[in-house]
Structures are given as structure tokens and as C-alpha cells.
Enzyme design. Structure first.
Site: not given
Length: 457
Positions: A81, A155, A179
Site C-alpha cells: 500500500k 482504504s 481498512s
């Protein structure tokens, strides 16, 4: 074995195939890159792809293996990420507002590389990780491989989409209020939020006032266990994922964190079906809806969340480049009086003690992940900021309390909706007990396999 099948085999099986000489890292990484080139223009899972470097690292992995070297992830393609630092690149956190380059890899990336993994690219996230979808005005929307009209969640939406689409064997995301679990649920992959402090976040510390942890998103439970063994060595979680658990006492709860929050019938049915399956497997399953200090607890979390948004904005080089809605959320955080923030942070220990009472008589807690199946891309675009925040809190009501407590929690695939979108359930473990979470999830996977069905790319 066909290379496309290998792309969807997951990190653990890919490592086995590479170790056995059934394929090479060069061939596997090249096929993964072809899949990214073919499909990611529509899915938008990656912010940046390290194609040239990945191919070079794959060649190096093959040479190292030929020389007799063996490592847990040698030659396996993974993604990380964009809030995880990579040397020489800005740690963008879903924004266009960071210009300073990181001087070194964060500990997560360093441990992946030390285990031989090939980092294929960085995956997208919403600005500052604030939303349960992965969309921004400047980057566009990241889309769900099961239905490009729907979100993969957030996310860690790019990480989940990359795994679900067979771009990588596994990915690493972060979870500060669901997330990892949200996008895993939306895309039909397995995602684990480990125990707080299990995976080191260096050079960052106390991210989101201690709410954030890093963890794996993967096609199989054993892939996640393998990654976690690399990121937090010494736990032997792969062994936990390989064996059935002892007879467990499982609490089932459909109680939302706050009154009047609707739960879709399909989500409810997925939880109850999983509860029946666990009972059929010999576990003691009991309906328990524990009190969770709804008003004060959820208000304290909201204050903490808004405070974290303000801290995130303040850390950026060019906060003026943020989307208007992101700036508005940060402004709400800046407007909070300091005593309110201190009180919200202080309430964490009380809430943790209260929430963990459910484990006085149970080994696991089974709940929904989300209150409904995945939403459409852009569904909340026309909502003002505060109503959008309230909608997000209702969607994710079962998740943030476990970031406050720090307990391990996983999103486990649990079939599909009537329209073909993934459904999932959440398994929450006692503090420091990823073993039981992984063992139970792996038993569910063996009994009710989910990875044989692929998105219709």
C-alpha cells in the site's frame, strides 16, 4: 500448471511451485505484469508499477535459487500500500501532496525483501486513508474486479483489488478503522488485521494514535499466515493455518455499534450460515450481543478519527493539493478542543476492557464485516461531508472498536450476493491470539472453499 492459474494460486502455493522448479520467478512476474497491463487501466489498483525493477529482481531470485538459496517468499510477487515507505519515493498516503522522498524502506518492505519477495508495485488508497472506498478527484476510482461499477472498499482498496484480480500472490495493507477488512470483504479475499504492535511500522510510530496496524490481504488463509510469519517472525502462524482448531466457543453477534443501523438480509444470512457451519464442525456457537457503550464509545472514536485526519493533513508537504472533502474532514479535526481529544484517547482503555468481556467465556467472536454488500463507485459523491462520514460509520459499525482494543480480527469470505458481489464475515480473537483466528478461518476455507471462483475479468 498454466501461468494464469499460478497467478491466482496465492503466495504460499507460488512459493511451493517456485521451490519445486515448476515455474520460474521470471515467468511468473512477467505474467503478473501482463495481467496488470491488460486489466489495471480499468481497475486502477496500482499507483505505480515497478516493472523493470520487478523483472530484474525475478531474474535475481531465480539465480539465487539455482545457487541453492531458499527463502520463504523467494521470487513471489507482492504489492504494498502507498502509505508504506519505499526508499527513493514519497510516501504519498493516497494524495498528491507529498514531495519528500523516503530515505529508506519501512520495516514492512524491508522484511518482505529480506524474505525474497518481488515488490511489483504500490497500491492505491483514498486520501489519508479516510474512507471505506478508494476514490479521489485526481486519481479517479479504484474498481472492484467482481464488478467495475462497484468499489473494492478502502482504504487498502488497491491492495485488495490487486490480489482479487490475480496481479500478485498477496499484498500488504494497513488498518486503522477496518481498512484491511473492508476491502477484503468487498473483493472476496482473506484479510487479517493483526494484534496491535505485532507488525513493526518503523519508521512511523503510533500511527493514527495507535489505531493503525499493517497486515496481509491474500487469496488463502495460509498465504496470510505466511506473510505474517515473514513480517512478525517467531509466531509460527503457518502451522496454525494448516491444522483444524480445537473445539472452540464462538460468540455470534449482529448487534451494531449504535442504535438504528440497518443490516442487509444478505449480510445477516452470511453470518448465520457461517455460525451454522461452525456448529456443524463441532464448535459451541452461542448468540451473544454484548453491550459496547454505544453513544460515548462511538463518539470518542469519531473524535479520535477526526483528530487523526487533522494530524495527517499537518504532516503533508502540500496540503493545499488535497481534495476539498479531505480538507473539510481535517478541519473538523482541527476544530476539536484539546480536552475532547484527550478524553477520547483516554476512553480507549475503558472501551477495550468492556469489549473484551465477551472473551471471558468465548474464544472467538463472529460478526458481519460490513452492513451491506459493496457500494457503487461514486455513490456518496453528492453527499455533504458530515452525512458521508455518518454513512461510512454505519457501513463499518462492526470494525473500529477492534482497532481501539488492538485485538486481531479477520475478514473471511462467505459467499456472494444475489448479484454476484462478495460477502464476508468477521472473526475477532482474544488479545494476541491470531492463531485461533487463522485456524478457524482456515477450517472454514477447507470446508467452504472460496478461491476456486475468480472475478469475471
Amino acid at each position: 500448471m498454466d501461468l494464469v492459474d499460478v497467478c491466482f494460486a496465492g503466495a504460499a502455493r507460488q512459493a511451493e511451485l517456485l521451490r519445486a522448479g515448476a515455474t520460474t520467478s521470471a515467468a511468473l512476474v512477467a505474467e503478473c505484469l501482463r495481467r496488470v497491463e491488460r486489466h489495471d487501466r480499468r481497475l486502477n489498483a496500482f499507483r505505480v508499477v515497478f516493472a523493470r525493477r520487478a523483472l530484474a529482481e525475478a531474474d535475481q531470485a531465480d539465480a539465487r535459487r539455482a545457487a541453492g538459496e531458499d527463502l520463504p517468499l523467494l521470487g513471489v510477487p507482492v504489492a504494498v500500500k502507498e502509505d508504506l515507505a519505499i526508499a527513493g519515493l514519497p510516501t504519498t498516503r493516497g494524495t498528491a501532496a507529498v514531495e519528500r522522498a523516503a530515505d529508506r524502506d519501512c520495516e514492512v518492505v524491508a522484511r518482505l525483501r529480506a524474505a525474497g519477495a518481488v515488490v511489483l508495485g504500490r497500491t492505491r488508497m483514498p486520501e489519508l486513508g479516510l474512507w471505506p472506498h478508494t476514490e479521489s478527484s485526481w486519481a479517479g476510482a479504484t474498481r472492484n474486479p467482481w464488478s467495475p461499477e462497484h468499489t473494492p472498499g478502502g482504504s487498502s482498496g488497491g491492495s485488495a483489488a490487486a490480489v482479487a484480480a490475480g496481479f500478485v500472490g498477496a499484498a500488504v495493507g494497513t488498518d486503522g478503522a477496518g481498512s484491511i477488512r473492508i476491502p477484503s470483504a468487498c473483493t472476496g479475499v482473506f484479510g487479517l488485521k493483526p494484534q496491535r504492535d505485532r507488525v513493526p511500522l518503523a519508521p512511523d510510530a503510533d500511527l493514527w494514535t495507535g489505531l493503525v496496524v499493517a497486515g496481509p490481504l491474500a487469496r488463502h488463509v495460509r498465504d496470510a499466515a505466511l506473510l505474517l510469519d515473514v513480517l512478525a517472525p517467531g509466531s509460527d502462524l503457518s502451522a496454525a493455518a494448516a491444522a483444524d482448531p480445537r473445539r472452540l466457543r464462538v460468540a455470534v453477534s449482529l448487534r451494531t455499534w449504535g442504535p438504528g443501523i440497518p443490516l442487509s438480509d444478505e449480510v445477516r444470512d452470511a453470518v448465520l450460515d457461517t455460525a451454522h457451519l461452525l456448529a456443524d464442525l463441532g464448535h459451541e456457537v452461542t448468540r451473544v450481543d454484548p453491550e459496547m457503550d454505544d453513544v460515548a464509545g462511538s463518539a470518542a472514536f469519531a473524535a479520535r478519527y477526526l483528530h487523526c485526519a487533522a494530524l495527517g493533513e499537518a504532516s503533508l508537504d502540500r496540503p493545499d493539493r488535497l481534495d476539498r472533502r479531505t480538507r473539510r474532514v481535517a478541519a473538523l479535526g482541527r476544530a476539536l478542543p484539546a480536552p475532547v481529544v484527550r478524553a477520547a484517547l483516554a476512553r480507549g482503555d475503558l472501551l477495550a476492557a468492556q469489549a473484551n468481556r465477551v472473551f471471558d467465556g468465548h474464544d472467538l467472536l463472529l460478526t458481519p464485516v460490513l452492513t451491506r454488500p459493496p457500494r457503487r463507485v461514486g455513490e456518496w459523491d453528492r453527499r455533504p461531508t458530515v452525512p458521508a462520514l455518518l454513512a461510512a460509520s454505519r457501513l463499518t459499525t462492526f470494525l473500529p472498536v477492534w482497532n481501539i482494543t488492538g485485538n486481531p480480527a479477520a475478514s473471511v469470505p462467505a459467499g456472494h450476493s444475489r448479484t454476484g458481489l462478495p460477502l464476508a464475515v468477521q472473526l475477532v480473537g482474544r488479545p494476541d491470539d491470531e492463531h485461533t483466528v487463522l485456524a478457524a478461518a482456515a477450517q472454514l476455507e477447507r470446508t467452504r472453499p472460496w478461491s476456486d471462483r475468480r472475478p469475471p475479468l
